[in-house]
Design a protein around this motif. Structure first.
Motif, PDB file in Angstrom:
ATOM      1  N   LYS A  63       0.877 -11.256 -16.921  1.00 35.46           N
ATOM      2  CA  LYS A  63      -0.332 -12.007 -16.781  1.00 35.46           C
ATOM      3  C   LYS A  63      -1.333 -11.183 -16.072  1.00 35.46           C
ATOM      4  CE  LYS A  63       0.972 -14.684 -12.632  1.00 35.46           C
ATOM      5  NZ  LYS A  63       0.983 -16.120 -12.149  1.00 35.46           N
ATOM      6  N   HIS A  64      -1.036 -10.152 -15.305  1.00 34.07           N
ATOM      7  CA  HIS A  64      -1.737  -9.319 -14.464  1.00 34.07           C
ATOM      8  C   HIS A  64      -1.955  -8.184 -15.166  1.00 34.07           C
ATOM      9  CE1 HIS A  64      -1.894 -12.166 -11.263  1.00 34.07           C
ATOM     10  NE2 HIS A  64      -0.425 -11.981 -11.055  1.00 34.07           N
ATOM     11  N   ALA A  65      -1.664  -7.973 -16.283  1.00 29.37           N
ATOM     12  CA  ALA A  65      -1.838  -6.720 -17.147  1.00 29.37           C
ATOM     13  C   ALA A  65      -3.307  -6.349 -17.437  1.00 29.37           C
ATOM     14  CB  ALA A  65      -1.092  -6.597 -18.609  1.00 29.37           C
ATOM     15  N   HIS A  66      -3.736  -4.976 -16.887  1.00 32.62           N
ATOM     16  CA  HIS A  66      -4.985  -4.475 -17.183  1.00 32.62           C
ATOM     17  C   HIS A  66      -6.238  -5.048 -16.228  1.00 32.62           C
ATOM     18  CE1 HIS A  66      -3.680  -1.957 -20.343  1.00 32.62           C
ATOM     19  NE2 HIS A  66      -3.168  -3.000 -21.024  1.00 32.62           N
ATOM     20  N   LYS A  67      -5.640  -5.427 -15.022  1.00 32.96           N
ATOM     21  CA  LYS A  67      -6.438  -6.076 -14.109  1.00 32.96           C
ATOM     22  C   LYS A  67      -6.728  -4.815 -13.048  1.00 32.96           C
ATOM     23  CE  LYS A  67      -5.473 -10.716 -14.460  1.00 32.96           C
ATOM     24  NZ  LYS A  67      -4.992 -12.010 -13.515  1.00 32.96           N
ATOM     25  N   PRO A  68      -8.125  -4.628 -12.554  1.00 31.18           N
ATOM     26  CA  PRO A  68      -8.351  -3.673 -11.714  1.00 31.18           C
ATOM     27  C   PRO A  68      -7.623  -3.900 -10.203  1.00 31.18           C
ATOM     28  CG  PRO A  68     -10.343  -5.048 -11.950  1.00 31.18           C
ATOM     29  CD  PRO A  68      -9.148  -5.562 -12.895  1.00 31.18           C
ATOM     30  N   GLY A  69      -7.713  -3.099  -9.377  1.00 32.57           N
ATOM     31  CA  GLY A  69      -7.330  -3.185  -8.048  1.00 32.57           C
ATOM     32  C   GLY A  69      -7.059  -1.983  -7.266  1.00 32.57           C
ATOM     33  N   ILE A  70      -6.316  -2.227  -6.251  1.00 33.71           N
ATOM     34  CA  ILE A  70      -5.405  -1.023  -5.448  1.00 33.71           C
ATOM     35  C   ILE A  70      -3.929  -1.352  -5.299  1.00 33.71           C
ATOM     36  CG2 ILE A  70      -5.354   0.285  -3.400  1.00 33.71           C
ATOM     37  CD1 ILE A  70      -8.338  -0.624  -2.977  1.00 33.71           C
ATOM     38  N   SER A  71      -3.229  -0.317  -5.569  1.00 41.27           N
ATOM     39  CA  SER A  71      -1.630  -0.447  -5.541  1.00 41.27           C
ATOM     40  C   SER A  71      -1.436   0.299  -4.664  1.00 41.27           C
ATOM     41  CB  SER A  71      -1.091  -0.251  -6.697  1.00 41.27           C
ATOM     42  OG  SER A  71      -1.637  -1.168  -7.682  1.00 41.27           O
ATOM     43  N   ALA A 149      -9.554  -1.054   5.720  1.00 42.41           N
ATOM     44  CA  ALA A 149      -9.191   0.107   6.935  1.00 42.41           C
ATOM     45  C   ALA A 149      -7.768   0.361   6.696  1.00 42.41           C
ATOM     46  CB  ALA A 149      -9.541  -0.640   8.166  1.00 42.41           C
ATOM     47  N   VAL A 150      -7.073  -0.764   6.464  1.00 38.45           N
ATOM     48  CA  VAL A 150      -5.623  -0.521   6.531  1.00 38.45           C
ATOM     49  C   VAL A 150      -5.027   0.222   5.457  1.00 38.45           C
ATOM     50  CG1 VAL A 150      -3.317  -1.558   5.952  1.00 38.45           C
ATOM     51  CG2 VAL A 150      -4.989  -2.697   7.835  1.00 38.45           C
ATOM     52  N   ILE A 151      -5.840  -0.100   4.187  1.00 45.55           N
ATOM     53  CA  ILE A 151      -5.745   0.829   2.910  1.00 45.55           C
ATOM     54  C   ILE A 151      -6.025   2.269   3.082  1.00 45.55           C
ATOM     55  CG2 ILE A 151      -6.701   1.166   0.454  1.00 45.55           C
ATOM     56  CD1 ILE A 151      -7.077  -1.991   0.372  1.00 45.55           C
ATOM     57  N   CYS A 152      -6.999   2.421   3.930  1.00 50.63           N
ATOM     58  CA  CYS A 152      -7.427   3.830   4.172  1.00 50.63           C
ATOM     59  C   CYS A 152      -6.342   4.490   5.090  1.00 50.63           C
ATOM     60  CB  CYS A 152      -8.752   3.966   5.003  1.00 50.63           C
ATOM     61  SG  CYS A 152     -10.251   3.460   4.080  1.00 50.63           S
ATOM     62  N   ASP A 158       1.332  10.187   4.776  1.00 49.49           N
ATOM     63  CA  ASP A 158       2.053  10.801   3.524  1.00 49.49           C
ATOM     64  C   ASP A 158       3.162  10.123   3.104  1.00 49.49           C
ATOM     65  OD1 ASP A 158       0.325  13.184   3.404  1.00 49.49           O
ATOM     66  OD2 ASP A 158       1.704  14.402   4.805  1.00 49.49           O
ATOM     67  N   GLU A 159       3.608   9.351   3.779  1.00 49.41           N
ATOM     68  CA  GLU A 159       4.850   8.670   3.449  1.00 49.41           C
ATOM     69  C   GLU A 159       4.517   7.352   2.378  1.00 49.41           C
ATOM     70  OE1 GLU A 159       3.944   9.768   6.625  1.00 49.41           O
ATOM     71  OE2 GLU A 159       5.869   9.996   7.831  1.00 49.41           O
ATOM     72  N   THR A 160       3.357   7.160   2.141  1.00 49.99           N
ATOM     73  CA  THR A 160       3.010   5.975   1.292  1.00 49.99           C
ATOM     74  C   THR A 160       2.340   6.519  -0.042  1.00 49.99           C
ATOM     75  OG1 THR A 160       0.723   5.852   2.234  1.00 49.99           O
ATOM     76  CG2 THR A 160       2.764   4.571   3.337  1.00 49.99           C
ATOM     77  N   CYS A 161       2.385   5.545  -0.936  1.00 57.92           N
ATOM     78  CA  CYS A 161       1.653   5.969  -2.045  1.00 57.92           C
ATOM     79  C   CYS A 161       0.615   4.935  -2.504  1.00 57.92           C
ATOM     80  CB  CYS A 161       2.771   5.549  -3.379  1.00 57.92           C
ATOM     81  SG  CYS A 161       3.905   6.972  -3.483  1.00 57.92           S
ATOM     82  N   VAL A 162      -0.624   5.540  -2.702  1.00 60.29           N
ATOM     83  CA  VAL A 162      -1.856   4.771  -2.902  1.00 60.29           C
ATOM     84  C   VAL A 162      -2.342   4.918  -4.383  1.00 60.29           C
ATOM     85  CG1 VAL A 162      -4.197   3.905  -2.257  1.00 60.29           C
ATOM     86  CG2 VAL A 162      -2.522   4.430  -0.589  1.00 60.29           C
ATOM     87  N   ARG A 163      -2.596   3.803  -5.228  1.00 59.10           N
ATOM     88  CA  ARG A 163      -3.083   4.229  -6.424  1.00 59.10           C
ATOM     89  C   ARG A 163      -4.199   3.300  -6.574  1.00 59.10           C
ATOM     90  NH1 ARG A 163      -0.669   7.745  -5.774  1.00 59.10           N
ATOM     91  NH2 ARG A 163       1.347   8.778  -7.048  1.00 59.10           N
ATOM     92  N   TRP A 164      -5.419   3.879  -6.895  1.00 58.15           N
ATOM     93  CA  TRP A 164      -6.607   3.352  -7.061  1.00 58.15           C
ATOM     94  C   TRP A 164      -6.776   2.618  -8.395  1.00 58.15           C
ATOM     95  CZ3 TRP A 164      -8.689   2.790  -2.329  1.00 58.15           C
ATOM     96  CH2 TRP A 164      -8.335   3.477  -1.399  1.00 58.15           C
ATOM     97  N   ARG A 165      -5.817   1.718  -8.763  1.00 56.64           N
ATOM     98  CA  ARG A 165      -6.000   1.058  -9.980  1.00 56.64           C
ATOM     99  C   ARG A 165      -4.941  -0.051  -9.883  1.00 56.64           C
ATOM    100  NH1 ARG A 165      -3.080   6.042 -12.598  1.00 56.64           N
ATOM    101  NH2 ARG A 165      -0.752   5.461 -11.917  1.00 56.64           N
ATOM    102  N   GLY A 166      -5.225  -1.063 -10.746  1.00 51.54           N
ATOM    103  CA  GLY A 166      -4.174  -2.188 -10.521  1.00 51.54           C
ATOM    104  C   GLY A 166      -3.187  -2.280 -11.793  1.00 51.54           C
ATOM    105  N   PRO A 167      -2.518  -3.281 -12.125  1.00 50.33           N
ATOM    106  CA  PRO A 167      -1.384  -3.074 -12.971  1.00 50.33           C
ATOM    107  C   PRO A 167      -2.064  -2.790 -14.512  1.00 50.33           C
ATOM    108  CG  PRO A 167      -1.409  -5.154 -11.669  1.00 50.33           C
ATOM    109  CD  PRO A 167      -2.704  -4.595 -11.261  1.00 50.33           C
TER     110      PRO A 167
END
Length: 223
Positions: A63-71, A149-152, A158-167
């Protein structure tokens, strides 16, 4: 003070303590991981403790397919107190629905290092806690204007993965093939959980994501 407010206060106190100690050079930046993950685990964003599936993908539901966001994804072995994180994340299910979120704008400019992030956290953590405690109409109200700020912080460590997209297709996000079958904390922050002046594109710009070669697709998603 309700149990939810106590949990919120504890998460904020840990974040504040780490911010102070990192700013003074008493802690390395990676010591932000535990309090930052704890903050996200109790914030009003879809988060879960999960095992990444084939090709290192996390699923947030069709139900969340192709939605924007930060993962975001933080592997279990990068967090010192994963059991506490599990407990806090389970408590999310008991929280009341229909949060009335109270947002604060983020400062302009590029957050390419920790110093301005530390300043922002230390300036606003107390305000978030006070707002949560003074609200009477919604039990356990959260004021998640610290999320940018927490996302930044996650982006820099380095130990985390940030993807500037949603599902993407079927509501999945691919973090990294090498993380297949890895357990950890996964979170998706949709635009609705962010202040209007702190949308995914703006946070990506603040993090200098495009210049650092990070994935920062925000609009059309094709995984």
């Amino acid at each position: 003070m309700t149990d939810l407010e106590q949990r919120d206060d504890r998460a904020l106190m840990k974040l504040e303590d780490s911010a102070k100690r990192v700013s003074m050079g008493d802690l390395p930046p990676n010591q932000f991981l535990d309090p930052a993950a704890l903050y996200v685990a109790r914030a009003p964003v879809p988060s879960r403790l999960t095992v990444l599936k084939s090709l290192g993908r996390a699923s947030y539901g069709r139900k969340h397919a192709h939605k924007p966001g930060i993962s975001l994804f933080v592997p279990e072995n990068s967090i010192d107190n994963f059991e506490e994180l599990k407990k806090e994340n389970r408590a999310v299910a008991a929280k009341p629905t229909g949060y009335e979120l109270d947002y604060r704008p983020i400062p302009s400019g590029e957050w390419s290092n920790l110093e301005p992030i530390l300043d922002h956290l230390l300036e606003h953590i107390g305000k978030e806690s006070k707002i949560a405690q003074e609200t009477e109409d919604v039990d356990g109200k959260l004021s998640n204007f610290l999320l940018p700020a927490v996302i930044c912080v996650f982006e820099i460590i380095d130990e985390t993965c940030v993807r500037w997209r949603g599902p993407g297709s079927e509501g999945r996000v691919q973090f990294d093939e090498s993380l297949e079958e890895t357990r950890g904390l996964s979170a998706w922050v949709p635009p609705s959980c962010l202040h209007s002046g702190a949308q995914p594109t703006e946070i990506a710009r603040l993090c200098d994501a495009d210049k650092r070669g990070q994935s920062h697709t925000i609009g059309e998603i094709d995984l």
